[in-house]
Design an enzyme around this catalytic site. Structure first.
Site, PDB file in Angstrom:
ATOM      1  CE  LYS A   2      31.259  36.662  48.630  1.00 48.42           C
ATOM      2  NZ  LYS A   2      30.041  36.749  47.770  1.00 48.42           N
ATOM      3  CB  ILE A  59      36.199  26.513  41.885  1.00 51.53           C
ATOM      4  CG1 ILE A  59      37.374  25.828  42.746  1.00 51.53           C
ATOM      5  CG2 ILE A  59      36.616  27.254  40.698  1.00 51.53           C
ATOM      6  CD1 ILE A  59      38.158  24.858  42.199  1.00 51.53           C
ATOM      7  N   GLY A  62      30.316  31.699  44.011  1.00 51.25           N
ATOM      8  CA  GLY A  62      29.842  32.898  44.726  1.00 51.25           C
ATOM      9  C   GLY A  62      30.138  33.061  46.221  1.00 51.25           C
ATOM     10  N   GLY A  86      36.113  32.271  46.789  1.00 55.10           N
ATOM     11  CA  GLY A  86      37.172  31.388  47.326  1.00 55.10           C
ATOM     12  C   GLY A  86      38.319  32.158  46.596  1.00 55.10           C
ATOM     13  CG  ASP A  96      33.752  39.230  46.810  1.00 51.79           C
ATOM     14  OD1 ASP A  96      32.927  40.347  47.163  1.00 51.79           O
ATOM     15  OD2 ASP A  96      33.115  38.584  46.169  1.00 51.79           O
TER      16      ASP A  96
HETATM   17  O1  C5P Z   1      35.643  42.497  41.241  1.00 57.42           O
HETATM   18  P1  C5P Z   1      35.691  41.074  40.797  1.00 57.42           P
HETATM   19  O2  C5P Z   1      36.732  40.488  40.242  1.00 57.42           O
HETATM   20  O3  C5P Z   1      35.304  40.052  41.877  1.00 57.42           O
HETATM   21  O4  C5P Z   1      34.390  41.163  39.689  1.00 57.42           O
HETATM   22  C1  C5P Z   1      34.330  40.360  38.779  1.00 57.42           C
HETATM   23  C2  C5P Z   1      33.335  40.967  37.622  1.00 57.42           C
HETATM   24  O5  C5P Z   1      32.004  41.032  38.442  1.00 57.42           O
HETATM   25  C3  C5P Z   1      33.539  42.437  37.453  1.00 57.42           C
HETATM   26  O6  C5P Z   1      34.588  42.320  36.194  1.00 57.42           O
HETATM   27  C4  C5P Z   1      32.232  42.967  36.836  1.00 57.42           C
HETATM   28  O7  C5P Z   1      31.842  42.636  35.690  1.00 57.42           O
HETATM   29  C5  C5P Z   1      31.304  42.336  38.008  1.00 57.42           C
HETATM   30  N1  C5P Z   1      31.034  43.077  39.152  1.00 57.42           N
HETATM   31  C6  C5P Z   1      30.167  44.183  39.024  1.00 57.42           C
HETATM   32  N2  C5P Z   1      30.025  44.860  40.094  1.00 57.42           N
HETATM   33  C7  C5P Z   1      30.413  44.485  41.331  1.00 57.42           C
HETATM   34  C8  C5P Z   1      31.302  43.553  41.575  1.00 57.42           C
HETATM   35  C9  C5P Z   1      31.552  42.712  40.243  1.00 57.42           C
HETATM   36  O8  C5P Z   1      29.791  44.422  37.898  1.00 57.42           O
HETATM   37  N3  C5P Z   1      30.174  45.410  42.403  1.00 57.42           N
END
Ligand code: C5P
Length: 332
Positions: free
Chosen positions: A24, A122, A125, A128, A163
């Protein structure tokens, strides 16, 4: 071959499922102050791209029905493939975690061997890893004949990463909460140029850097944005692109600022850091413009080892591509 002997056979054929899920980009990311759990509330617009991950799943052995064995390998797809050699393939991998979550939610003791063809950068952002998880959920739901409805896959997906639900649903969507509460919105086909930087930055570090500088006020997506998107008014959308994480990402990786400037000078309608970066994306007015933009930017940034490609969206969420006996199993 010993390998073949281990495969579950049905009338001497091997059941294989191939699923895909989209990477995305975010056209908008408005970020609020962190909540108690450390996550940041978002107002975001997701677009599912035609850069997609393929996940192949196969029942692992004749004892698979009684064993919960999982194996994962990445398939080298040549030049277009990100370097997967450093990715963990153990229980920490998000695709393996997705399979485990599915076993847990359903009480299924079935196992699988998984192979992933990786096209999405990888740590770029573009989600993936989340796309791998989404495709794995869909593939195993089919392979294991679980018949879970999409609503349940979305719930499981949300426990794996913010995501993952969007990678399951695809197309174009408004995301709130952590980005995991999503509502579909209409968007016509659009063309973007992606610049892949030869560096990685970690999402938590970008959010931390964001927190150091912002007294964040979460801005909703404006009505004007939705209207322009629905109408395919790309000049207006180009002006309205926003990523509240951009300054933090640039602080961690200054090359991002250079790439965004080159996009602007090359005539992009707008340019933005994708997600938490470092990937940058630029909006073009159509396919021809995107190809021209990509050529110009690739030439200008050749010294920085930036890879440039044209992508398009919206595309479907995670879906079964093929399912059946004797499907080709990807080899190395
Ligand atoms: O949910 P995901 O594993 O993709 O998020 C990775 C890290 O990004 C989380 O551990 C958090 O530190 C940060 N994050 C956040 N707020 C979000 C999405 C991600 O702080 N809405």
């Amino acid at each position: 071959m010993a390998d073949n002997k281990q495969k579950l056979t049905i009338d001497n054929s091997v059941l294989t499922v191939k699923a895909s899920a989209p990477g995305k980009i975010n056209l908008l990311i408005n970020v609020g102050a962190p909540q108690e759990d450390g996550y940041h509330p978002l107002e975001t617009v997701f677009l599912a791209t035609d850069l997609r991950e393929n996940v192949y799943a196969q029942l692992w052995s004749s004892t698979a029905l009684a064993s919960s064995n999982l194996t994962l390998e990445y398939v080298d797809i040549g030049n277009n493939s990100p370097d997967t050699t450093k990715l963990a393939t153990d229980e920490t991998n998000l695709a393996v975690r997705a399979a485990r979550a599915l076993q847990k939610a359903t009480g299924s003791g079935q196992g699988a061997r998984l192979r992933i063809e990786k096209y999405v950068p990888i740590a770029g952002g573009m989600a993936g890893g989340s796309a791998d998880a989404a495709a794995t959920l869909v593939a195993l739901n089919e392979l294991w004949q679980l018949h879970l409805p999409i609503s349940q896959l979305l719930e499981i997906g949300a426990t794996l990463g913010a995501d993952v639900p969007f990678c399951l649903l695809g197309w174009c969507a408004h995301g709130t909460n952590r980005g995991d509460k999503i509502q579909a919105i209409f968007a016509p086909q659009q063309y973007w140029v992606v610049a892949l930087l030869p560096v990685e930055i970690s999402t938590p570090r970008v959010f931390k850097a964001f927190d150091m500088h912002n007294i964040a006020q979460l801005m909703p997506v404006s009505e004007g944005f939705y209207q322009a998107l629905e109408a395919g008014d790309w000049s207006t959308i180009g002006n309205l692109l926003n990523n509240d994480l951009a300054a933090a990402a640039i602080e961690l990786e200054p090359m991002i600022a250079k790439v965004l400037t080159v996009f602007a000078q090359a005539g992009a309608l707008g340019q933005i850091v994708s997600g938490s970066g470092p990937t940058c994306v630029a909006l073009a007015s159509d396919k021809t413009h995107a190809e021209l933009l990509a050529r110009t930017v690739a030439e200008t940034l050749a010294d920085l080892r930036v890879k440039v490609m044209v992508i398009s969206g919206p595309t479907a969420g995670a879906q079964i591509e093929q399912s059946g006996l004797e499907l080709p199993w990807p080899t190395f």
